[in-house]
Design a protein around this motif. Structure first.
Motif, mmCIF file in Angstrom:
data_model
loop_
_atom_site.group_PDB
_atom_site.id
_atom_site.type_symbol
_atom_site.label_atom_id
_atom_site.label_comp_id
_atom_site.label_asym_id
_atom_site.label_seq_id
_atom_site.Cartn_x
_atom_site.Cartn_y
_atom_site.Cartn_z
ATOM 1 N N GLU A 1 11.597 -1.782 -16.750
ATOM 2 C CA GLU A 1 10.957 -1.983 -15.448
ATOM 3 C C GLU A 1 10.921 -0.721 -14.598
ATOM 4 N N HIS A 2 11.748 0.282 -14.927
ATOM 5 C CA HIS A 2 11.773 1.510 -14.131
ATOM 6 C C HIS A 2 10.926 2.625 -14.736
ATOM 7 N N ASP A 3 10.429 2.398 -15.946
ATOM 8 C CA ASP A 3 9.578 3.407 -16.584
ATOM 9 C C ASP A 3 8.202 3.420 -15.912
ATOM 10 N N ARG A 4 7.575 4.582 -15.949
ATOM 11 C CA ARG A 4 6.211 4.731 -15.437
ATOM 12 C C ARG A 4 5.382 5.402 -16.522
ATOM 13 N N ILE A 5 4.112 4.993 -16.646
ATOM 14 C CA ILE A 5 3.304 5.466 -17.763
ATOM 15 C C ILE A 5 1.926 5.916 -17.312
ATOM 16 N N ALA A 6 1.476 7.023 -17.894
ATOM 17 C CA ALA A 6 0.105 7.510 -17.723
ATOM 18 C C ALA A 6 -0.607 7.349 -19.057
ATOM 19 N N VAL A 7 -1.553 6.436 -19.102
ATOM 20 C CA VAL A 7 -2.286 6.149 -20.336
ATOM 21 C C VAL A 7 -3.497 7.071 -20.416
ATOM 22 N N LYS A 8 -3.701 7.675 -21.572
ATOM 23 C CA LYS A 8 -4.811 8.629 -21.711
ATOM 24 C C LYS A 8 -6.123 7.968 -21.280
ATOM 25 N N ILE B 1 -3.606 -5.228 -22.805
ATOM 26 C CA ILE B 1 -2.169 -5.530 -22.790
ATOM 27 C C ILE B 1 -1.789 -6.231 -21.491
ATOM 28 N N GLN B 2 -2.273 -5.724 -20.382
ATOM 29 C CA GLN B 2 -1.960 -6.351 -19.100
ATOM 30 C C GLN B 2 -2.574 -7.745 -19.002
ATOM 31 N N TYR B 3 -3.686 -7.961 -19.657
ATOM 32 C CA TYR B 3 -4.291 -9.296 -19.727
ATOM 33 C C TYR B 3 -3.369 -10.259 -20.472
ATOM 34 N N LEU B 4 -2.827 -9.825 -21.596
ATOM 35 C CA LEU B 4 -1.889 -10.668 -22.336
ATOM 36 C C LEU B 4 -0.619 -10.930 -21.540
ATOM 37 N N LEU B 5 -0.196 -9.957 -20.739
ATOM 38 C CA LEU B 5 1.010 -10.118 -19.924
ATOM 39 C C LEU B 5 0.763 -10.938 -18.658
ATOM 40 N N ASN C 1 -5.918 -2.809 -10.569
ATOM 41 C CA ASN C 1 -4.831 -3.505 -9.879
ATOM 42 C C ASN C 1 -3.550 -2.672 -9.935
ATOM 43 N N ASP C 2 -2.484 -3.205 -9.397
ATOM 44 C CA ASP C 2 -1.266 -2.425 -9.183
ATOM 45 C C ASP C 2 -0.515 -2.055 -10.450
ATOM 46 N N THR C 3 -1.009 -2.485 -11.605
ATOM 47 C CA THR C 3 -0.275 -2.203 -12.839
ATOM 48 C C THR C 3 -0.424 -0.752 -13.300
ATOM 49 N N VAL C 4 -1.308 0.012 -12.684
ATOM 50 C CA VAL C 4 -1.519 1.410 -13.082
ATOM 51 C C VAL C 4 -0.559 2.301 -12.297
ATOM 52 N N ASP C 5 0.299 3.011 -13.023
ATOM 53 C CA ASP C 5 1.256 3.913 -12.378
ATOM 54 C C ASP C 5 0.613 5.239 -12.004
ATOM 55 N N PHE C 6 -0.145 5.817 -12.925
ATOM 56 C CA PHE C 6 -0.796 7.100 -12.693
ATOM 57 C C PHE C 6 -2.258 6.990 -13.108
ATOM 58 N N LYS D 1 10.830 -11.348 -23.403
ATOM 59 C CA LYS D 1 12.059 -10.557 -23.535
ATOM 60 C C LYS D 1 11.805 -9.052 -23.443
ATOM 61 N N ALA D 2 10.532 -8.660 -23.383
ATOM 62 C CA ALA D 2 10.225 -7.230 -23.242
ATOM 63 C C ALA D 2 10.794 -6.719 -21.923
ATOM 64 N N PRO D 3 11.565 -5.634 -21.939
ATOM 65 C CA PRO D 3 12.151 -5.116 -20.700
ATOM 66 C C PRO D 3 11.117 -4.832 -19.617
ATOM 67 N N TYR D 4 9.922 -4.410 -20.010
ATOM 68 C CA TYR D 4 8.865 -4.107 -19.043
ATOM 69 C C TYR D 4 8.469 -5.338 -18.235
ATOM 70 N N ALA D 5 8.562 -6.507 -18.867
ATOM 71 C CA ALA D 5 8.151 -7.754 -18.202
ATOM 72 C C ALA D 5 9.050 -8.090 -17.019
ATOM 73 N N LYS D 6 10.208 -7.432 -16.918
ATOM 74 C CA LYS D 6 11.122 -7.715 -15.814
ATOM 75 C C LYS D 6 10.721 -6.996 -14.524
ATOM 76 N N ARG D 7 9.719 -6.142 -14.602
ATOM 77 C CA ARG D 7 9.288 -5.412 -13.401
ATOM 78 C C ARG D 7 8.823 -6.398 -12.343
ATOM 79 N N LYS D 8 9.474 -6.336 -11.201
ATOM 80 C CA LYS D 8 9.178 -7.297 -10.132
ATOM 81 C C LYS D 8 7.974 -6.878 -9.306
ATOM 82 N N THR D 9 7.819 -5.588 -9.090
ATOM 83 C CA THR D 9 6.693 -5.099 -8.305
ATOM 84 C C THR D 9 6.278 -3.740 -8.841
#
Length: 790
Positions: free
Chosen positions: A74-81, A91-95, A122-127, A393-401
């Protein structure tokens, strides 16, 4: 090279692999279908190709599936090419974080964006990503920002720091800013940064050079990064263990990139023929190679040869498991562009699209029923409950905001400085910051400065003397220790508040981008100030645009500016930068003339950087000392200064003349106004502190009028020009491009004589150059007197 069977105990089970591979298959379908829908099924009345990059998406499906559904927390941040945007959206659609409506409108108005966007998706984009190379590089500066916040205790210490992850296409490494950022952040010993390179060896126009992976590896190792290269997938590793496997591995290692890509497109028979042709007949185990190849059907052989490391879920997860510390790490994953699609490996596949016939065959192969293409788990081969369990159970899914928040930094009602009878705006900037540092408190503590090796020459020296250089470790000023006299007393430590950069303007803007997003990324608000020479804004303009596109908040102080920097010559004299301050979205340009104006603008700027509808601010300052007015600004004048302009000498009603100026040419404008006083009594003298704010406000009101929603509102520039007679004339003057102010004649239909600089400067004195470019007092006077043609 990483052997998928070696190393520490894996973080995954065989069941995890099975489920993740099903998720990967579904992500591949959804991303491909999203692009197909946009190009072949959605209404397209204009007939323009919508585009998308099905092949670039396909090469990173495995990698992104592994990251989002197993690796990232939940604390990781990602820039997708950039070209991986549809995969991220799928992926965000499945989540459950992206809607079907947005996917159906991909690359359409209001739909999911072509390239990941913090401000438009939407807010799911970090960079945000888009201009290649920048999305990767900003993760380095985000890691530096995270270190800065944690070392000062601004952000919580109750969890491990997040990893800043960049998904990078191998062709992106051609961008020069990549190397600048690696060097600058190496100096700051950054941690918790991953670059995941999609090494598909194809760019838009061709195939990348042979053995590029070795150059990439050496480059990252030279700046202290760990490098993990993943070439082979599980199917290939299993094949290598069989009789004949040595020669198969040798073929894979020696096969040129362009040949490998072509074979990936041609399929099993071509693989079989090429492997045998390229293997010497006198090899001792040539017979075993024949037997090995004969043990595979054409489809099976094609599956083995295309099962490179980046397409093997086990190999990908194993590689990520190798990282056990916070050392920055570069992963080089061998992939094939277009993996799993009919376009796989073809050199023209970058912007290629599957035909409806190809898509129909692909749909059937994926067990997707017609009419159920958007169903999240259509065609899956494992129970839906297992997929749901894996995602839950994916750790990323625990991200609250996805957007964190911090308290607002209170700004004083006034910023103080020692009053000078004669000074420049650049000197005043240094004094104002120095007084903030002396006063202390939250404002001083949350300011962070940065500069590309021009700290002293942009008047940040006094601030750094008081607040220190930022560094991971304590380091005393050697000159101070040796008692060598110096005006600069710079100690480096985690407490320092100035981030020193090399001579790289791209890095400055990327650093400002990361620092300016510190609140939403990490929950700690900073007020970043970056300084550079005004003419060199253009060097980093792409990165500046990128920072603004992400909505980063910072104060850009560009000084010295214009031909006023006379002895330095044309290369160090800026011309068009006022237009950047007007035309760059997300950046509000100001150019004050006097120190008291600057103090009020900086006070406003610190608030504007924190306002919900605010943004970044650009101060164009000068080294030219000029006489300062003896006055105390009242509240109305302060308000008008921040609105963009005020009358230094208010015109009489129906005045026929006004002189309008910006910045360092104030003395010339004042002198010309005084010279014309007898012939034009009651003429006005207008100080423009922000052409950008005046123009933007006017355009906002004009657009509202077009829609009938203005409610009778008047723009500030309209109010300012209201006293002038209908046929009044005014002259505008700026040490910059004259178009910056020339537009003002359109506001109320007045005749304008715009003066400014529209050619490269020269060496000389300010007096020489003002005369040469006709921005001196006599030229202003002559322009004001010239009778307009009607």
């Amino acid at each position: 090279m990483i052997d998928a069977g070696s190393g520490p105990a894996p973080s995954y089970s065989a069941d995890d692999i099975r489920v993740l591979e099903e998720l990967e298959r579904r992500v591949r379908w959804l991303s491909t279908w999203t692009i197909h829908n946009a190009n072949h099924l959605r209404d397209n009345p204009d007939g323009v190709k919508v585009g998308g990059h099905q092949s670039s998406c396909a090469s990173i499906n495995t990698i992104l599936t592994a990251l989002y559904f197993h690796v990232m927390n939940e604390h990781d941040r990602i820039a997708v090419k950039p070209h991986g945007s549809p995969v991220m959206h799928a992926i965000q659609y499945l989540l459950g974080n992206q809607s079907r409506e947005k996917l159906e409108a991909f690359r359409g108005f209001g739909g999911a964006q072509s390239y990941p966007s913090r401000t438009k998706d939407n807010d799911t984009v970090d960079f945000s990503t888009g201009s290649v190379g920048l999305g990767a590089a900003v993760t380095n500066f985000a890691a530096l920002t995270q270190d800065y916040l944690r070392m000062k205790g601004i952000t919580p210490q109750d969890h491990d720091p997040g990893r800043m992850i960049a998904i990078v296409g191998d062709a992106e490494l051609d961008e020069g800013n990549v190397y600048e950022c690696l060097m600058d952040t190496w100096k700051h010993d950054i941690r918790n940064c991953w670059w995941v390179i999609d090494y598909n060896r194809q760019s838009l126009d061709g195939v990348v050079n042979e053995h590029l992976f070795r150059v990439i590896g050496r480059m990252f190792r030279s700046v202290g990064w760990n490098v993990i290269t993943v070439k082979y997938g599980r199917l290939q590793m299993d094949a290598f263990k069989k009789p004949g496997g040595r020669l198969l591995k040798k073929f894979i290692n020696e096969c040129p990139n362009d040949v490998y890509s072509a074979l990936a497109f041609q399929g099993g028979p071509a693989w079989r023929r090429q492997i045998l042709e390229d293997t010497r007949a006198d090899e001792p185990d040539i017979g075993e190679l024949h037997d090995l190849l004969n043990s595979y059907s054409d489809d099976e052989l094609h599956a083995v040869m295309s099962n490179l490391g980046g397409h093997s879920m086990e190999a990908v997860l194993h590689a990520f498991d190798q990282v056990k510390d916070d050392r920055p790490t570069c992963f080089i994953f061998y992939t094939i562009k277009g993996y799993g699609l009919p376009l796989m490996g073809h050199k023209d596949n970058h912007a290629g699209l599957m035909t409806p016939e190809q898509m129909d065959a692909f749909r059937k192969a994926q067990n997707v029923r017609e009419g159920h293409e958007w169903d999240k788990f259509e065609g899956i081969k494992v129970p839906e409950a297992e997929l749901a369990s894996q995602m839950a159970k994916a750790p990323y899914a625990k991200r609250k905001t996805y957007r964190l928040a911090d308290q607002r930094v209170p700004i004083p009602e006034a910023l103080t400085q020692s009053r000078q009878e004669r000074t420049s705006t650049q000197e005043a900037f240094g004094r104002i910051l120095n007084e903030i540092a002396r006063a202390g408190g939250m404002l001083a503590d949350r300011i962070v400065t940065t500069s590309p090796d021009v700290t002293v020459s942009t008047n940040l020296g006094p601030w750094v003397n008081q607040r220190g250089l930022f560094g991971r470790y304590e380091k005393e000023d050697t000159f101070r220790e040796r008692k060598v006299p110096s005006a600069q007393k710079w100690t480096r430590s985690p407490k320092g508040q100035h981030i020193e950069l090399g001579i790289a303007e791209n890095d400055l803007f990327l650093n400002l981008a990361a620092l300016g997003l510190s609140e939403s990324l990490f929950g700690g608000r900073l007020l970043p100030i970056g300084t550079l020479y005004d003419p060199f804004i253009s060097r980093g303009l792409d990165a500046l645009n990128y920072a603004c596109y992400m909505g980063a908040r910072f104060m850009l102080v560009a000084t010295p500016s214009g031909v006023t920097l006379a002895p330095e010559g044309g290369a160090h004299q800026s011309i068009s930068t006022p237009l950047i301050g007007m035309g760059q979205p997300g950046l509000l340009g100001y150019e004050p003339s006097f120190a008291d104006e600057l103090a009020e603008i900086m006070r406003y700027g610190f608030n504007y950087m924190q306002d919900e509808d605010g943004g970044a601010i650009y101060l164009r300052l000068s080294t030219r000392p000029i006489d300062q007015p003896k006055r105390e600004l009242d509240d109305e004048t302060k308000r008008q200064i921040t609105l963009g302009g005020y009358w230094l000498k208010k015109p009489d009603p129906d005045a026929s003349l006004a002189i309008v100026y910006t910045g360092a040419v104030a003395p010339q404008a004042i002198s010309a106004h005084e010279a014309l006083a007898d012939r034009f009594p009651g003429a006005g003298l207008l100080a423009v502190t922000s052409a950008a704010r005046l123009y933007n406000d006017w355009q906002r009101v004009e657009r509202a009028r077009l829609k009938g929603t203005d409610g009778g509102e008047m723009a500030h520039i309209e109010d300012l020009l209201e006293p002038l007679a209908e046929k009044a004339r005014f002259c505008t003057v700026i040490d910059g491009h004259p178009a910056s102010l020339a537009w003002m004649g359109s506001v109320r239909g007045h005749s304008v004589a715009p003066l400014g600089v529209d050619n490269f400067g020269q060496t000389g004195t300010p007096r020489d150059l003002y005369d040469h470019f006709a921005i001196d007092a006599k030229s202003i006077e002559a322009a004001a007197l010239r009778v307009p043609k009607h």
